[in-house]
Structures are given as C-alpha cells and as structure tokens.
Design a protein around this motif. Structure first.
Motif, short mmCIF file in Angstrom:
data_model
loop_
_atom_site.label_atom_id
_atom_site.label_comp_id
_atom_site.label_asym_id
_atom_site.label_seq_id
_atom_site.Cartn_x
_atom_site.Cartn_y
_atom_site.Cartn_z
N GLU A 104 0.82 -1.21 0.00
CA GLU A 104 0.00 0.00 0.00
C GLU A 104 0.86 1.27 0.00
OE1 GLU A 104 -2.77 -0.68 3.35
OE2 GLU A 104 -4.33 -0.71 1.80
N THR A 105 0.33 2.33 -0.63
CA THR A 105 1.00 3.62 -0.68
C THR A 105 0.05 4.68 -0.13
OG1 THR A 105 0.16 4.11 -2.89
CG2 THR A 105 2.25 2.90 -2.75
N LEU A 106 0.63 5.86 0.19
CA LEU A 106 -0.21 6.97 0.66
C LEU A 106 -1.24 7.35 -0.39
CD1 LEU A 106 2.24 9.40 2.50
CD2 LEU A 106 0.36 8.09 3.49
N TYR A 107 -0.83 7.34 -1.65
CA TYR A 107 -1.76 7.71 -2.72
C TYR A 107 -2.93 6.73 -2.78
CZ TYR A 107 -3.64 8.68 -7.35
OH TYR A 107 -4.47 8.97 -8.37
N GLY A 108 -2.62 5.43 -2.72
CA GLY A 108 -3.67 4.42 -2.78
C GLY A 108 -4.62 4.52 -1.61
N ILE A 109 -4.07 4.79 -0.41
CA ILE A 109 -4.90 4.91 0.77
C ILE A 109 -5.79 6.16 0.68
CG2 ILE A 109 -4.86 5.25 3.29
CD1 ILE A 109 -2.24 3.59 3.28
N SER A 110 -5.22 7.26 0.15
CA SER A 110 -6.01 8.48 0.02
C SER A 110 -7.19 8.28 -0.92
CB SER A 110 -5.12 9.63 -0.49
OG SER A 110 -4.77 9.43 -1.86
N LYS A 111 -7.00 7.52 -2.01
CA LYS A 111 -8.09 7.25 -2.94
C LYS A 111 -9.14 6.36 -2.30
CE LYS A 111 -6.59 9.67 -6.35
NZ LYS A 111 -7.31 10.93 -6.67
N LYS A 112 -8.68 5.41 -1.47
CA LYS A 112 -9.59 4.48 -0.82
C LYS A 112 -10.55 5.21 0.11
CE LYS A 112 -9.57 0.21 1.89
NZ LYS A 112 -8.72 -0.85 2.49
N TYR A 113 -10.05 6.27 0.80
CA TYR A 113 -10.86 6.95 1.78
C TYR A 113 -11.32 8.35 1.32
CZ TYR A 113 -9.53 3.27 5.00
OH TYR A 113 -9.35 2.06 5.61
N SER A 114 -11.15 8.63 0.01
CA SER A 114 -11.63 9.90 -0.56
C SER A 114 -11.07 11.10 0.19
CB SER A 114 -13.17 9.93 -0.56
OG SER A 114 -13.69 8.87 -1.31
#
Length: 622
Positions: A104-114
């Motif tokens: 997981e990356t910060l970008y992927g997590i940010s997209k996951k939680y809008s």
C-alpha cells in the motif's frame, strides 16, 4: 437429512457462544460536557485489552474517561470510549484508522478513503519517510453536516465501496495445544504469524503447550452459498471386481466420537470470571469440529439427492459405553459407522461392526492391524510406513540425480522402517539411468558435532538426507548435526542439505523451526490444505458463512470424510469398497486412494503428498 442426538447441539452451541466478543457496529454515542463517547456495556469474555483493540483507541484514553476502571470488569458495566478527534488548520474532523498492508501507498490509501495525501500527512506526522506493514494511520472522514456537526463512521466497519463484505473484530484467547506451532495457529485464525508475535510480545516463533495467546479474529459475513462446494464429481470406469451395485433410497449413518458431554456440562456450570473465556474440553472441541464438517458435507449431498439420517453418539472414551451404543435398536438398520478417535475405542467398535456387518470408516490415526480380515473397514490416515514409502518414491522420481543418504536410526522400532526404505530405494534406483549413486548412501548419526556425517556430504551439489525415524530425540539430534554441517561449510555456495521425514515431525515442539527452514525440511503427509487460495479458501468462505467461525484440520477432515463416503453410499450402496478405485470427488485436504492391505482385508489410504518448508511457509511439491 436428519440428525439425532439429545441435548448435543444445545450443550455445544452454548459453549461456543463464549468465543464471540461484543461488536461495536451499533454502539450508542453520548455527548458529555461537549465531548462524544461510544457507550460499551461489558459482555461475557470482555477484557480491557479486547475493548481497546475493538474500538481501535488508546488504553490511556479509556482509563481517563472511566476513573477507577481496571481489569476486574463486571457483566453489564458501562464503559465510555472517547470518540477521538484531531484538529487541522481549518476544522476539527473525526477520524478512523487504517492498518497498512503490504504494497500500500499513501496515494492508494487516500483514494480508498476519498481524502488527499496532504491530509494523511497532516494527521500522521512522519509518514513522508515511508509506510511500514502494520502501521496505524489516522484517516479523515469527510462527510459533514451544517453547524459543524460531523458524521462519525463506526471505528471498525470497512467502508470500501462495491464489496458486500463487512468486518468486525473479536478477541479470543487461544491456549496452545501440545501439537501446535505459531505457524499452525496463524493458519487456523487466518492472520500472519508476525501479527500474533507483535500482539503477544513474542521474541521468537516458538510457543509451548499451555501458552495463552491473544488472537484478533475477524468475523466476516460473506455472501457465499454452500453450492460453491462441489457436491459430487464422479469419474466412472469399468469395474472388474465382479462386485454388484446395490443401492438404497435412504441411509442411516452413525457418528461415534468422544464428545465428553457430561464433563463439558459440568465445566459449563462452573462460576466464570469476567476476564475468562469459556472453552470446550480439547477432546470435545476436536470431535465437534469434525462433526460440523461432516454435517456440512451431508447437507451439500442432500441437495444432490442423498437421503441420510445421521445418529450422533458420545463414546465417553469408555468401552462399556460403546457396547451399550451398539445395543440400540437403530443399529439393526445402520448402514455406516464413522469413528471413533482412539485405538482402544477402535478395537471395540471394529469388533462390533464385524458382528453387525456394518462398514467402518476410521477418520483418525490408528494401527493397521484393525484391517486384518475385515473387508469393510477403511483407514483414511496413511500409516507412517506408507508415508515413508511415498517419501522414497518422491526422492527416486525427483532427486535421484543428487547425493541421496539414509541415516540408520538407533531405536529398534525405527529399524523396520529403515530397512524398508533402504530396500525400496535400492530396488527402485535401477530404473533411473541418470542417478548420481547406484545405491542409497548409508550413514550413522555419529558425533554430535556432525563431523562424521560431514564426510558423506558432497560440497558441490544437493544432498538429500532421509531420516526414517519416529523418535523425536533422534530426529532433533540429526537436525542439529546437519545444521552444524551447514555452518561449517558456509563457503560452499553450491552445497545444499535437504532433510526428509514425515508429518508427525510437525507435532514435535523440540524441533527448531529455523533448522527446518534452513534444511528445507521435506515431509510426507496424507493431507494438505491451503486455506489462503483455491478450494481451501472457498471452503473457508462457505464454512464461515454457515458456522460463523473458521474451519480447522478436524472440520476439514470431517467434511472430506462426509463428502467421500456419503457420496460413495449414494452411488454404490453399502458395499462400495470394490468400486472406490473408480471413484473421484472434490475434497478439501485429502485425495483418497484406498487399496486393500492384503487378500480379504480392509482398505488403507495410500495417497501421499510431499510438502516442504520454504521461507517458513509450507509448500506442496507433488
């Protein structure tokens, strides 16, 4: 399908209810002096640690919100759980948490939680340097109302869109059994061994009998139906045995297991402290797990047209109780007996089945002597002699071009296996023209330093070391010696040592896991299941959907026994033995291959798989 057993399900399911911790999905939120709190009422089995983990908050926060709170909880006690907030530059937002997984990356997590990467960085100082597996991140919840009122999502509900799956955490205390390892426990609860180590502050991978481990268990509600377990997939060929196929419209099947119901009922009636978790007796637990798997299979086959009535009996580990069971009226019409668990019970059950001409399925390990002159008994667990036969055959087929050694054991009981392995290899090697050695190299254990066996180890190739022994002390000594050989030849980049044995070695806690991994420990086994992929994973999903818990090797064994033999009843009738060579069905952890041990005797499962340790994981090779 009918199941007959007085008070059985009531006793067992009452006990199992104590495994589930309270769930916070519907937790009430109260506002006290302008601050929001979840309200938790203590239930049976709750601990402070479990509550803290369940709500993903800090222990200090709970203690501050509840002056005088300690581990001596009482059922019904009210506990306030602070709804934590964090202040950003412009507003105060409630937040949830996210545990970082591999890749997981910060970008992927940010997209996951809008949300934005900058928001994640603001809430989690230091993440700019990179993420680590298991790291806990604060996550902003962006849904807001007027008047600065914020919607707080439940702290443990997964909000990922487009998936019809919900999660909630439970905490159980697992008492380590004699045969268990950290690896087997991690597979049972479907979490990583690293997670168990971290939560329980373990310094290494070794656990011992009686250790109590805290296990976070995810209860998963999958939208899975039982039809995902393929009921019966049969391949028929011409049967040359001369046996006649006589089937019935319905069948009666007896499960005879050491349920120990009286002892469990007494245990359930004992006073229970709040921080205790009530558990079934180990024997009852194993028997009940087997029962669950068996009934699951019966239900699946019922949908395919099988009409079966299952009778469940408690053997109580008592020969007299077994005698009384077989005197019951229904045994005059019994078509199949499955069980029991112990050799002493097996001898009695086998004798009574012969008298009544009832086929007997032995789902647990037992001596092969019970097969003698009884054509209606089926031993599903391969003997150690059969497993070593399989190990030798695997070495011949895959590793004969390497340097193959056999270690002569010291105990009299092991010498018969040693002689059989040596002769089987030396007779079989004649068919392999590219073998490194014309015969297997015979060695003795020699010095504890490994000096003597080192003389037979080739430094420029792979060395296969077969240790035909059931003796834990001898096996552990050989692993120590071979590890010393590896350490003394660390500069030999082309040298590798592989130790071969049997599944029973996994029950020995004294065998160092590092040695197993370093020596690429191969072992022969009659069963193998990967609960993380393929049929094993599908079985886990369907089993969870039905029972709300994870399957074990016992429930998987019960399922396989049920699918195989109830399917055989449906297709071939009670005299199914001669037809089994033509019979195939999809199973979870077994791949049965039944062969008569001698003329006029019963059948033993001769199927052998070879599994190896690689990077502390088990990998099936055949």
């Amino acid at each position: 399908m009918g199941i007959i057993m007085k008070n059985f399900l009531t006793v067992i399911f009452c006990a199992l209810t104590f495994w589930v911790a309270a769930q916070p999905e519907n937790a009430v939120v109260e506002t006290i002096n302008g601050k929001k709190y979840y309200v938790h009422f203590v239930e049976q089995g709750n601990t402070l640690y479990g509550i803290q983990t369940l709500y993903k908050t800090k222990m200090e926060s709970i203690l501050q919100a509840n002056p005088g709170l300690n581990n001596n909880l009482t059922i019904g006690q009210k506990i306030l759980i602070p709804v934590e907030t964090v202040t950003t530059a412009n507003t105060t937002e409630h937040y949830g948490t996210h545990i970082v997984s591999q890749g997981e990356t910060l970008y992927g997590i940010s997209k996951k939680y809008s949300c934005t990467v900058d928001q994640l960085k603001a809430l989690n100082p230091g993440v700019e340097a990179g993420l680590s597996i298991g790291q806990k991140l604060n996550i902003p919840i962006k849904e807001t109302l007027g008047n600065n009122e914020t919607i707080q999502n439940d702290p443990v509900v997964n909000n990922t869109p487009n998936y019809n799956i919900t999660y909630s955490d439970s905490i159980v205390k697992h008492t380590v059994l004699e045969h268990e390892t950290l690896y087997s426990i991690s597979k049972r609860y479907m979490i990583s061994a690293d997670t168990i180590q971290k939560i329980n502050n373990l310094q290494g991978v070794k656990v011992k009998k009686g250790d109590v481990l805290i296990i976070p268990v995810k209860k998963v509600e999958f939208e899975i139906v039982e039809k995902q377990i393929d009921p019966v997939e049969v391949i028929k060929t011409n049967n040359n045995s001369g046996a006649q196929l006589i089937t019935k419209t319905s069948y009666n099947v007896a499960l005879v297991l050491p349920l120990m119901l009286a002892q469990n009922e007494a245990e359930m009636n004992k006073p229970l402290k709040v921080d205790q978790v009530r558990e079934l007796l180990p024997l009852t637990k194993m028997s009940f797990e087997f029962y669950q798997g068996f009934v699951f299979a019966a239900d699946s086959l019922t949908k395919a047209g099988l009409d079966v009535k299952i009778y469940v009996y408690d053997t109580k580990k008592d020969s007299a109780a077994i005698e009384e069971i077989f005197k019951k009226e229904e045994f005059g019409q019994m078509d199949l007996v499955v069980g029991p668990m112990f050799q002493s019970e097996t001898d009695v059950v086998s004798r009574l089945c012969i008298q009544k001409n009832i086929p007997l399925i032995l789902p647990f390990k037992t001596d092969a002597a019970v097969l003698n002159q009884n054509q209606k008994v089926f031993k599903t667990v391969s003997s150690n002699m059969t497993l070593f036969d399989g190990a030798v055959d695997f070495i011949l087929e895959h590793y004969s071009h390497y340097n193959v050694l056999i270690v002569k054991p010291t105990s009299t009981s092991d010498l018969a296996i040693y002689e059989r392995c040596r002769e089987r290899y030396n007779n079989g090697i004649k068919a392999y023209t590219h073998a490194m050695n014309p015969q297997i190299v015979e060695v003795t254990a020699g010095s504890t330093s490994g000096r003597d066996i080192d003389l037979f180890i080739k430094k420029d190739t792979v060395n296969i070391v077969l240790v035909p022994s059931e003796n834990i002390k001898f096996v552990a000594g050989m692993m120590t010696r071979l590890n010393s050989v590896m350490n003394s030849n660390y500069r030999s980049s082309k040298m590798k040592v592989v130790i071969f044995g049997i599944e029973d070695w996994n029950r020995y806690e004294d065998l160092d896991m590092m040695h197993k991994n370093k020596l690429y420990n191969h072992y022969a086994t009659y069963r193998y299941v990967d609960f993380n992929s393929g049929p094993g994973l599908e079985f886990v999903k369907a089993y969870r959907s039905r029972y709300g818990t994870d399957p074990t090797v016992f429930s998987s064994q019960g399922f396989d026994i049920g699918m195989y033999f109830l399917g055989a009843l449906k297709l071939y009738g009670t005299d199914f033995g001669p037809f089994l060579s033509d019979y195939k069905t999809s199973l979870v952890q077994n791949d049965f291959s039944f062969v008569p041990v001698s003329e006029g005797s019963g059948y033993e499962n001769k199927k052998v798989h070879v599994v190896m340790y690689r990077n502390y994981e088990l990998v099936r090779l055949d």
